[in-house]
Design a protein around this motif. Structure first.
Motif, short mmCIF file in Angstrom:
data_model
loop_
_atom_site.label_atom_id
_atom_site.label_comp_id
_atom_site.label_asym_id
_atom_site.label_seq_id
_atom_site.Cartn_x
_atom_site.Cartn_y
_atom_site.Cartn_z
N ALA A 1 -2.22 3.41 0.66
CA ALA A 1 -0.82 2.57 0.35
C ALA A 1 -1.09 1.66 -0.74
O ALA A 1 -0.33 1.21 -1.61
CB ALA A 1 -0.05 2.10 1.58
N GLU A 2 -2.07 0.66 -0.46
CA GLU A 2 -2.58 -0.34 -1.43
C GLU A 2 -3.06 0.06 -2.96
O GLU A 2 -2.64 -0.29 -3.82
CB GLU A 2 -3.54 -1.43 -0.60
CG GLU A 2 -2.78 -2.08 0.43
CD GLU A 2 -3.60 -3.16 0.76
OE1 GLU A 2 -4.27 -3.99 -0.18
OE2 GLU A 2 -3.87 -3.39 2.12
N LEU A 3 -3.64 1.34 -2.94
CA LEU A 3 -3.70 2.00 -4.21
C LEU A 3 -2.58 2.24 -4.87
O LEU A 3 -2.38 2.11 -6.10
CB LEU A 3 -4.59 3.26 -3.82
CG LEU A 3 -4.93 4.20 -4.90
CD1 LEU A 3 -5.65 3.60 -6.33
CD2 LEU A 3 -5.55 5.53 -4.72
N VAL A 4 -1.51 2.93 -4.28
CA VAL A 4 -0.25 3.26 -4.75
C VAL A 4 0.43 1.79 -5.09
O VAL A 4 0.86 1.99 -6.37
CB VAL A 4 0.57 3.98 -3.74
CG1 VAL A 4 1.86 4.29 -4.23
CG2 VAL A 4 -0.02 5.49 -3.35
N GLU A 5 0.38 1.18 -4.18
CA GLU A 5 1.05 -0.50 -4.77
C GLU A 5 0.41 -0.74 -5.96
O GLU A 5 0.96 -1.47 -6.96
CB GLU A 5 0.93 -1.28 -3.76
CG GLU A 5 1.96 -1.03 -2.57
CD GLU A 5 3.43 -0.95 -3.11
OE1 GLU A 5 3.57 -1.70 -3.90
OE2 GLU A 5 4.09 -0.50 -2.03
N ASP A 6 -1.09 -0.57 -6.13
CA ASP A 6 -1.73 -1.27 -7.43
C ASP A 6 -1.46 -0.51 -8.56
O ASP A 6 -1.26 -0.95 -9.65
CB ASP A 6 -3.24 -1.24 -7.00
CG ASP A 6 -4.11 -1.88 -8.17
OD1 ASP A 6 -4.29 -2.83 -8.32
OD2 ASP A 6 -4.70 -0.94 -9.23
N LYS B 1 4.04 4.75 5.55
CA LYS B 1 3.82 3.19 5.15
C LYS B 1 4.51 2.89 4.14
O LYS B 1 4.81 1.70 3.93
CB LYS B 1 2.35 3.23 5.05
CG LYS B 1 1.32 3.14 6.22
CD LYS B 1 -0.20 2.77 5.84
CE LYS B 1 -0.96 2.86 7.26
NZ LYS B 1 -0.47 1.70 8.07
N LEU B 2 4.66 3.73 3.05
CA LEU B 2 5.22 3.29 1.65
C LEU B 2 6.71 3.10 2.02
O LEU B 2 7.24 2.19 1.30
CB LEU B 2 4.89 4.22 0.57
CG LEU B 2 3.70 4.26 0.17
CD1 LEU B 2 3.37 5.33 -0.70
CD2 LEU B 2 3.29 3.06 -0.57
N ARG B 3 7.24 3.76 2.94
CA ARG B 3 8.69 3.75 3.25
C ARG B 3 9.19 2.20 3.69
O ARG B 3 10.36 1.83 3.46
CB ARG B 3 9.34 4.80 4.14
CG ARG B 3 9.41 6.07 3.65
CD ARG B 3 10.43 6.10 2.88
NE ARG B 3 10.52 7.31 2.18
CZ ARG B 3 10.55 7.73 0.92
NH1 ARG B 3 10.49 6.59 0.14
NH2 ARG B 3 10.71 8.71 0.44
N ALA B 4 8.24 1.36 4.12
CA ALA B 4 8.38 0.01 4.87
C ALA B 4 8.92 -0.78 3.75
O ALA B 4 9.62 -1.62 3.93
CB ALA B 4 7.14 -0.27 5.46
N THR B 5 8.59 -0.56 2.57
CA THR B 5 8.74 -1.58 1.23
C THR B 5 9.39 -0.79 0.23
O THR B 5 10.05 -1.53 -0.37
CB THR B 5 7.55 -2.05 0.70
OG1 THR B 5 6.48 -1.16 0.33
CG2 THR B 5 6.82 -3.07 1.93
N ARG B 6 9.45 0.69 0.10
CA ARG B 6 9.93 1.41 -0.63
C ARG B 6 10.99 2.53 -0.28
O ARG B 6 10.26 3.65 0.10
CB ARG B 6 8.96 1.68 -1.75
CG ARG B 6 8.18 0.92 -2.31
CD ARG B 6 7.15 1.19 -3.40
NE ARG B 6 6.45 0.02 -4.06
CZ ARG B 6 6.80 -0.75 -4.69
NH1 ARG B 6 8.16 -0.57 -5.29
NH2 ARG B 6 6.04 -1.64 -5.27
N PRO B 7 11.99 2.20 0.45
CA PRO B 7 12.60 3.08 1.28
C PRO B 7 13.26 4.10 0.73
O PRO B 7 13.74 5.15 1.19
CB PRO B 7 13.87 2.33 1.97
CG PRO B 7 14.06 1.02 1.17
CD PRO B 7 12.82 0.76 0.33
#
Length: 197
Positions: free
Chosen positions: A58-63, A116-122
């Motif tokens: 998830a942090e890789l994707v955000e990066d 995990k990503l849906r929590a911040t990017r729904p």
């Protein structure tokens, strides 16, 4: 594997290693062991920096999303310079020649990562959605400058460009599309909207 070797900026080295594994071997090959082996470090290094592998991913994707957002700023700053078609073709190539296609495949193949990503990017597919926003922001800037028709449907053109670009670059194992193929997708999609000499 040596365990006493200190890594400078371990998080970034792990992200870069994951990107290399994704590009070379695809999303199914991406494991914590593959990442740490590629980074040349002990497996415990990853777990020292991330609570679990899906958190790491998830942090890789955000990066990588942050990189697209930085590319958006540069692309919008280019509005009014060069050609609209050339700027869009370069932007699509910049997004899809990197790890974006593999990241989208990774997101769609891992339920835990998507959760995990849906929590911040729904909504939408992370990274692809940000790429659409990047293109839409650029098109809006060019419309404001009169280089795109005032009635151009930016909310339709942007996802069409990203979808077309994604399909061109989707085959990880095949040859990369040449610049002319990317330009044809942009020219065809933007036909009737571009107002430059």
């Amino acid at each position: 594997m040596p365990t006493g070797v200190a890594l400078r900026d371990a998080r970034q080295q792990l992200f870069d290693a994951a990107e290399r594994v994704l590009l070379r071997d695809g999303p199914n090959a991406l494991t914590s062991r593959a990442v740490t082996t590629e980074a040349g470090c002990a497996k415990g290094v990853l777990h020292r920096h991330f609570s679990d592998f899906d958190t790491f991913l998830a942090e890789l994707v955000e990066d990588r999303i942050a990189r697209v957002e930085a590319q958006q700023a540069a692309l919008c700053a280019a509005a009014g310079t060069g050609s609209v078609t050339g700027n869009l073709a370069d932007a699509l190539t910049g997004v899809f020649e990197t790890v974006a296609v593999a990241i989208v495949a990774l997101i769609t193949s891992r339920d835990e990562l998507r959760a995990k990503l849906r929590a911040t990017r729904p909504t939408g597919v992370p990274l692809a959605t940000e790429a659409v926003h990047m293109i839409a922001a650029y098109l809006a800037a060019e419309r404001d400058l009169g280089r795109i028709a005032a009635d151009a449907d930016i909310d339709t053109l942007a996802p069409m460009l990203i979808g077309g670009g994604h399909l061109l670059f989707a085959d990880r194992t095949g040859p990369r599309p040449d610049a002319e193929a990317v330009r044809r997708v942009v020219t065809t999609t933007m036909a009737g909207a571009v107002r430059e000499p």
